[in-house]
Write an enzyme that holds these catalytic residues in place. Structure first.
Site, PDB file in Angstrom:
ATOM      1  N   PRO A 106      40.890 -16.812 -55.254  1.00  0.00           N
ATOM      2  CG  PRO A 106      42.942 -16.705 -54.162  1.00  0.00           C
ATOM      3  CD  PRO A 106      41.685 -15.940 -54.380  1.00  0.00           C
ATOM      4  CE1 TYR A 112      42.331 -27.242 -53.125  1.00  0.00           C
ATOM      5  CE2 TYR A 112      42.052 -24.913 -52.645  1.00  0.00           C
ATOM      6  CZ  TYR A 112      42.261 -25.924 -53.553  1.00  0.00           C
ATOM      7  OH  TYR A 112      42.390 -25.633 -54.892  1.00  0.00           O
ATOM      8  CG  HIS A 143      47.122 -32.925 -59.000  1.00  0.00           C
ATOM      9  ND1 HIS A 143      47.359 -32.337 -57.772  1.00  0.00           N
ATOM     10  CD2 HIS A 143      48.334 -33.087 -59.578  1.00  0.00           C
ATOM     11  CE1 HIS A 143      48.667 -32.149 -57.629  1.00  0.00           C
ATOM     12  NE2 HIS A 143      49.272 -32.578 -58.713  1.00  0.00           N
ATOM     13  CE1 TYR A 202      39.963 -27.344 -56.448  1.00  0.00           C
ATOM     14  CE2 TYR A 202      40.797 -28.939 -58.050  1.00  0.00           C
ATOM     15  CZ  TYR A 202      41.024 -27.973 -57.075  1.00  0.00           C
ATOM     16  OH  TYR A 202      42.320 -27.625 -56.753  1.00  0.00           O
ATOM     17  CE  LYS A 258      36.476 -24.135 -60.863  1.00  0.00           C
ATOM     18  NZ  LYS A 258      37.279 -25.143 -61.533  1.00  0.00           N
TER      19      LYS A 258
END
Ligand code: APR
Ligand code: PHB
Length: 390
Positions: free
Chosen positions: A293, A201, A72, A385, A297
């Site tokens: 969550p 998100y 991704h 990220y 991580k």
């Protein structure tokens, strides 16, 4: 029986450590309270940093991951109905994340362990570490009603937050810092194609939502829910309706619904314990910390702890140096706090808090403005990220 490193816990942290040690010629035994099937039945996140994928490769279990992972290069942030893509690849100079379920990864690690006939005890009762403050630690347990003892040089506590390793630390030797969030995530796993090729998100007035996936045919979705919510009160249909309400119209219309393979509620919290070494007992993974969550991580942090711990043990056995063992706690905690900061920040920005004031909401909107208008702000998000270096 005797081994060099006794590893308590057969989750990703314990299994990965065992595999890396084995590759370096260091003998180890893994013990777990539950069965293999029980471990493989747990549904957990599935976004791997490149560092985690590299470590799995180094442990000799990267083959299926290389073949089946979904790389991704970015993900979408949605605030109300405004969509902003975080271009991970370009913001980080060519880094990405890899979607590969924790269940798959755990299975690969278990198979590798079995292929080498490495000693592993599942369904081991009353596992208990002893004498780790001296030079001859040992672990006792019961298997099929028979008491057993493993003498070892070191004990790795990879047995999660509710494991025995944290419990045997002497009173006052460990400090624990915790932040509890006033909501949970209701998750649904279904064999339907993901709504979008990247993760979404969403911060919505009804609460946070996340569109994730395990493969091109299996999706994982979440909606923020109050802590009082009970999973028995949810049907798959109710979940799909709630999810779609929290997504932009165009996306909502494209959601493929289907029966739930699994539904569960997980509370969100941030926890760190310090230090991570008690004589010859070392904590790693969820035994040392919990992250909410948001940002995925948990598994990656377990992997970086294991990296530091493995290198420290390798140096001890192969280079006759204890420098790595002496600095393990400090090094691991430095990275842990950075990942804690990131997951706390992303949780704070993306969720609707029950007691939120208009001030708090305006700050969230300003955060989103920063992310959409400042390359520096989105670069900071992207760097965290994809994973900080270790
Ligand atoms: N004795 C032996 N084993 C135990 C005991 C005990 N008293 N208590 C717990 N265990 C085992 C559990 O059964 C479990 O299999 O320890 C293992 C811990 O595994 P995980 O919970 O998966 O933790 P870890 O390996 O640190 O992995 C971290 O998992 O929870 C996610 O967010 C987390 O994704 C991250 C990853
Ligand atoms: C998941 O797929 O379960 C997942 C993905 C990303 C997150 C959390 C969970 O941030």
């Amino acid at each position: 029986m005797r081994t060099q490193v006794a590893i308590i816990g057969s989750g990703p942290a314990g299994l990965l450590l065992g595999q890396l040690l084995y590759k370096a010629g260091i003998d180890n035994i893994v013990l777990d309270r539950v069965s293999k099937d029980h471990i493989l039945g747990r549904i957990r996140a599935g976004v791997l940093e490149e560092g985690t994928a590299w470590l799995l490769d180094k442990a000799g279990v990267g083959e299926r991951l290389q073949r089946e992972n979904l790389p991704h290069d970015g993900f979408d942030l949605v605030f109300d109905d405004e969509v902003h893509r975080i271009d991970l690849y370009n913001l980080t100079g060519g880094k990405r994340v890899h979607v590969y379920g924790q269940t798959e990864l755990t299975q690969d690690l278990m198979e590798a362990r079995e292929a080498e006939s490495l000693k592993t005890f599942y369904e081991a009762d009353n596992v208990r570490p002893h004498d780790f403050d001296g030079t001859s630690p040992y672990v006792t347990f019961e298997k099929d009603g028979v008491s057993q003892r493993i003498d070892c040089d070191f004990i790795a506590g990879c047995d999660g937050f509710h494991g025995v390793s944290r419990k045997v630390v002497p009173e006052g030797a460990m400090q624990t810092f915790e932040k509890v969030y006033p909501f949970g995530w209701l998750g649904l796993l279904a064999d339907v194609p993901p709504v979008h090729e990247e993760l979404i998100y969403a911060n919505h007035s009804r609460g946070f939502a996340l569109c994730s996936m395990r493969s091109l045919t299996r999706s994982r979705y979440y909606v923020q829910c109050p802590l009082t919510e009970k999973v028995e009160d949810w049907t798959a249909d109710r979940f799909w309706d709630e999810l779609r309400r929290r997504l932009p119209d165009k996306t909502a219309q494209q959601v493929t619904t289907g029966p739930a393979l699994e539904m569960s509620i997980a509370p969100l919290r941030s926890v760190v314990s310090e230090p991570l070494r008690f004589g010859r007992l070392f904590l790693a993974g969820d035994a040392a910390h919990i992250v909410p969550p948001t940002g995925a991580k948990g598994l990656n942090l377990a992997a970086s702890d294991v990296h530091y711990l493995f290198e420290a043990l390798r140096e001890h056995y192969l280079d006759s140096s204890d420098a790595g063992l002496d600095t393990y706690s400090k090094k691991a905690l430095h990275r842990i706090w950075n990942a804690e900061r990131f997951s706390w920040w992303m949780t704070s920005v993306m969720h609707r808090f029950p007691d939120m004031s208009i001030f708090d909401r305006r700050i969230q909107q300003a955060e989103f403005y920063q992310l959409t208008h400042s390359k520096a702000a989105s670069t900071a998000l992207a760097e965290n990220y994809v994973g900080l270096p270790f």
